[in-house]
Design a protein around this motif. Structure first.
Motif, PDB file in Angstrom:
ATOM      1  N   LYS A 299      39.631  26.716  32.060  1.00  0.00           N
ATOM      2  CA  LYS A 299      38.932  27.137  33.289  1.00  0.00           C
ATOM      3  C   LYS A 299      38.848  25.984  34.291  1.00  0.00           C
ATOM      4  O   LYS A 299      39.139  26.159  35.474  1.00  0.00           O
ATOM      5  N   GLU A 300      38.447  24.814  33.818  1.00  0.00           N
ATOM      6  CA  GLU A 300      38.265  23.651  34.695  1.00  0.00           C
ATOM      7  C   GLU A 300      39.572  23.211  35.349  1.00  0.00           C
ATOM      8  O   GLU A 300      39.613  22.902  36.533  1.00  0.00           O
ATOM      9  N   PHE A 301      40.648  23.161  34.563  1.00  0.00           N
ATOM     10  CA  PHE A 301      41.904  22.608  35.060  1.00  0.00           C
ATOM     11  C   PHE A 301      42.940  23.677  35.415  1.00  0.00           C
ATOM     12  O   PHE A 301      44.070  23.352  35.747  1.00  0.00           O
ATOM     13  N   LYS A 302      42.536  24.953  35.320  1.00  0.00           N
ATOM     14  CA  LYS A 302      43.426  26.075  35.703  1.00  0.00           C
ATOM     15  C   LYS A 302      44.759  26.006  34.960  1.00  0.00           C
ATOM     16  O   LYS A 302      45.827  26.059  35.555  1.00  0.00           O
ATOM     17  N   VAL A 303      44.664  25.851  33.638  1.00  0.00           N
ATOM     18  CA  VAL A 303      45.852  25.799  32.786  1.00  0.00           C
ATOM     19  C   VAL A 303      45.694  26.808  31.644  1.00  0.00           C
ATOM     20  O   VAL A 303      44.599  27.305  31.397  1.00  0.00           O
ATOM     21  N   VAL A 304      46.789  27.079  30.976  1.00  0.00           N
ATOM     22  CA  VAL A 304      46.763  27.907  29.773  1.00  0.00           C
ATOM     23  C   VAL A 304      47.194  27.003  28.616  1.00  0.00           C
ATOM     24  O   VAL A 304      48.251  26.376  28.667  1.00  0.00           O
ATOM     25  N   ILE A 305      46.355  26.953  27.601  1.00  0.00           N
ATOM     26  CA  ILE A 305      46.633  26.112  26.436  1.00  0.00           C
ATOM     27  C   ILE A 305      46.773  27.029  25.223  1.00  0.00           C
ATOM     28  O   ILE A 305      45.863  27.805  24.921  1.00  0.00           O
ATOM     29  N   ASP A 306      47.891  26.951  24.562  1.00  0.00           N
ATOM     30  CA  ASP A 306      48.131  27.775  23.381  1.00  0.00           C
ATOM     31  C   ASP A 306      47.174  27.349  22.267  1.00  0.00           C
ATOM     32  O   ASP A 306      46.946  26.155  22.060  1.00  0.00           O
ATOM     33  N   GLN A 307      46.623  28.321  21.532  1.00  0.00           N
ATOM     34  CA  GLN A 307      45.672  27.978  20.476  1.00  0.00           C
ATOM     35  C   GLN A 307      46.294  27.132  19.371  1.00  0.00           C
ATOM     36  O   GLN A 307      45.584  26.444  18.652  1.00  0.00           O
ATOM     37  N   SER A 308      47.615  27.163  19.250  1.00  0.00           N
ATOM     38  CA  SER A 308      48.266  26.316  18.245  1.00  0.00           C
ATOM     39  C   SER A 308      48.051  24.834  18.554  1.00  0.00           C
ATOM     40  O   SER A 308      48.170  23.984  17.658  1.00  0.00           O
ATOM     41  N   GLU A 309      47.717  24.516  19.810  1.00  0.00           N
ATOM     42  CA  GLU A 309      47.474  23.119  20.201  1.00  0.00           C
ATOM     43  C   GLU A 309      46.132  22.600  19.680  1.00  0.00           C
ATOM     44  O   GLU A 309      45.875  21.401  19.709  1.00  0.00           O
ATOM     45  N   LEU A 310      45.281  23.483  19.184  1.00  0.00           N
ATOM     46  CA  LEU A 310      43.990  23.046  18.650  1.00  0.00           C
ATOM     47  C   LEU A 310      44.162  22.011  17.545  1.00  0.00           C
ATOM     48  O   LEU A 310      43.330  21.128  17.397  1.00  0.00           O
ATOM     49  N   ALA A 311      45.250  22.103  16.799  1.00  0.00           N
ATOM     50  CA  ALA A 311      45.502  21.147  15.715  1.00  0.00           C
ATOM     51  C   ALA A 311      45.631  19.722  16.236  1.00  0.00           C
ATOM     52  O   ALA A 311      45.333  18.766  15.518  1.00  0.00           O
ATOM     53  N   ARG A 312      46.056  19.565  17.486  1.00  0.00           N
ATOM     54  CA  ARG A 312      46.187  18.227  18.094  1.00  0.00           C
ATOM     55  C   ARG A 312      44.905  17.786  18.788  1.00  0.00           C
ATOM     56  O   ARG A 312      44.737  16.604  19.097  1.00  0.00           O
ATOM     57  N   MET A 313      44.008  18.727  19.045  1.00  0.00           N
ATOM     58  CA  MET A 313      42.814  18.434  19.832  1.00  0.00           C
ATOM     59  C   MET A 313      41.648  18.013  18.925  1.00  0.00           C
ATOM     60  O   MET A 313      40.586  18.617  18.920  1.00  0.00           O
ATOM     61  N   VAL A 314      41.875  16.943  18.174  1.00  0.00           N
ATOM     62  CA  VAL A 314      40.875  16.491  17.202  1.00  0.00           C
ATOM     63  C   VAL A 314      39.989  15.369  17.738  1.00  0.00           C
ATOM     64  O   VAL A 314      38.957  15.050  17.166  1.00  0.00           O
ATOM     65  N   ASN A 315      40.412  14.769  18.865  1.00  0.00           N
ATOM     66  CA  ASN A 315      39.626  13.715  19.505  1.00  0.00           C
ATOM     67  C   ASN A 315      39.950  13.722  21.005  1.00  0.00           C
ATOM     68  O   ASN A 315      40.793  14.499  21.461  1.00  0.00           O
ATOM     69  N   LEU A 316      39.270  12.887  21.762  1.00  0.00           N
ATOM     70  CA  LEU A 316      39.482  12.881  23.216  1.00  0.00           C
ATOM     71  C   LEU A 316      40.919  12.565  23.596  1.00  0.00           C
ATOM     72  O   LEU A 316      41.459  13.159  24.522  1.00  0.00           O
ATOM     73  N   LYS A 317      41.530  11.640  22.876  1.00  0.00           N
ATOM     74  CA  LYS A 317      42.912  11.271  23.177  1.00  0.00           C
ATOM     75  C   LYS A 317      43.823  12.489  23.029  1.00  0.00           C
ATOM     76  O   LYS A 317      44.651  12.780  23.900  1.00  0.00           O
ATOM     77  N   GLY A 318      43.667  13.231  21.937  1.00  0.00           N
ATOM     78  CA  GLY A 318      44.471  14.421  21.704  1.00  0.00           C
ATOM     79  C   GLY A 318      44.217  15.498  22.746  1.00  0.00           C
ATOM     80  O   GLY A 318      45.147  16.148  23.229  1.00  0.00           O
ATOM     81  N   VAL A 319      42.953  15.682  23.100  1.00  0.00           N
ATOM     82  CA  VAL A 319      42.599  16.684  24.113  1.00  0.00           C
ATOM     83  C   VAL A 319      43.258  16.334  25.439  1.00  0.00           C
ATOM     84  O   VAL A 319      43.859  17.192  26.094  1.00  0.00           O
ATOM     85  N   TYR A 320      43.165  15.065  25.831  1.00  0.00           N
ATOM     86  CA  TYR A 320      43.756  14.665  27.100  1.00  0.00           C
ATOM     87  C   TYR A 320      45.272  14.907  27.094  1.00  0.00           C
ATOM     88  O   TYR A 320      45.818  15.415  28.070  1.00  0.00           O
ATOM     89  N   GLU A 321      45.934  14.566  26.003  1.00  0.00           N
ATOM     90  CA  GLU A 321      47.390  14.761  25.920  1.00  0.00           C
ATOM     91  C   GLU A 321      47.763  16.230  26.058  1.00  0.00           C
ATOM     92  O   GLU A 321      48.696  16.576  26.775  1.00  0.00           O
ATOM     93  N   VAL A 322      47.026  17.103  25.381  1.00  0.00           N
ATOM     94  CA  VAL A 322      47.313  18.544  25.435  1.00  0.00           C
ATOM     95  C   VAL A 322      47.094  19.083  26.845  1.00  0.00           C
ATOM     96  O   VAL A 322      47.928  19.815  27.383  1.00  0.00           O
ATOM     97  N   VAL A 323      45.968  18.704  27.459  1.00  0.00           N
ATOM     98  CA  VAL A 323      45.681  19.187  28.814  1.00  0.00           C
ATOM     99  C   VAL A 323      46.724  18.643  29.798  1.00  0.00           C
ATOM    100  O   VAL A 323      47.224  19.383  30.650  1.00  0.00           O
ATOM    101  N   ALA A 324      47.070  17.371  29.658  1.00  0.00           N
ATOM    102  CA  ALA A 324      48.047  16.761  30.561  1.00  0.00           C
ATOM    103  C   ALA A 324      49.396  17.465  30.456  1.00  0.00           C
ATOM    104  O   ALA A 324      50.047  17.734  31.475  1.00  0.00           O
ATOM    105  N   GLU A 325      49.822  17.777  29.231  1.00  0.00           N
ATOM    106  CA  GLU A 325      51.093  18.479  29.066  1.00  0.00           C
ATOM    107  C   GLU A 325      51.030  19.878  29.660  1.00  0.00           C
ATOM    108  O   GLU A 325      51.964  20.324  30.322  1.00  0.00           O
TER     109      GLU A 325
END
Length: 83
Positions: free
Chosen positions: A53-79
């Motif tokens: 919602k904040e960044f107007k992107v669509v993130i596949d739920q399969s990416e949750l496995a990478r979103m384990v810390n802030l670094k991972g979250v930032y990488e997923v959102v950036a991609e």
């Protein structure tokens, strides 16, 4: 003056901390949400939805496995956003 990258990273951290009900100084770039902060999978989905919602992107739920810390979250959102 902060860079756009710093502003985005700050906003991501604010969202994560708000959902996990933590103070910003409690969360480091590499602290693990589940192991260090007792986050459950529902919180992970909330984080994902808020970021979309904040960044107007669509993130596949399969990416949750990478979103384990802030670094991972930032990488997923950036991609997803093409930063």
């Amino acid at each position: 003056m902060p860079t756009l990258t710093e502003e985005r990273a700050t906003k991501i951290k604010e969202i994560v901390c708000e959902i996990l009900e933590l103070e910003e100084d409690e969360v480091s770039e590499t602290s693990l949400f589940r192991e260090d902060h007792d986050a459950d999978s529902l919180r992970a989905i909330e984080i994902l939805a808020s970021l979309e919602k904040e960044f107007k992107v669509v993130i596949d739920q399969s990416e949750l496995a990478r979103m384990v810390n802030l670094k991972g979250v930032y990488e997923v959102v950036a991609e997803s956003a093409g930063w």
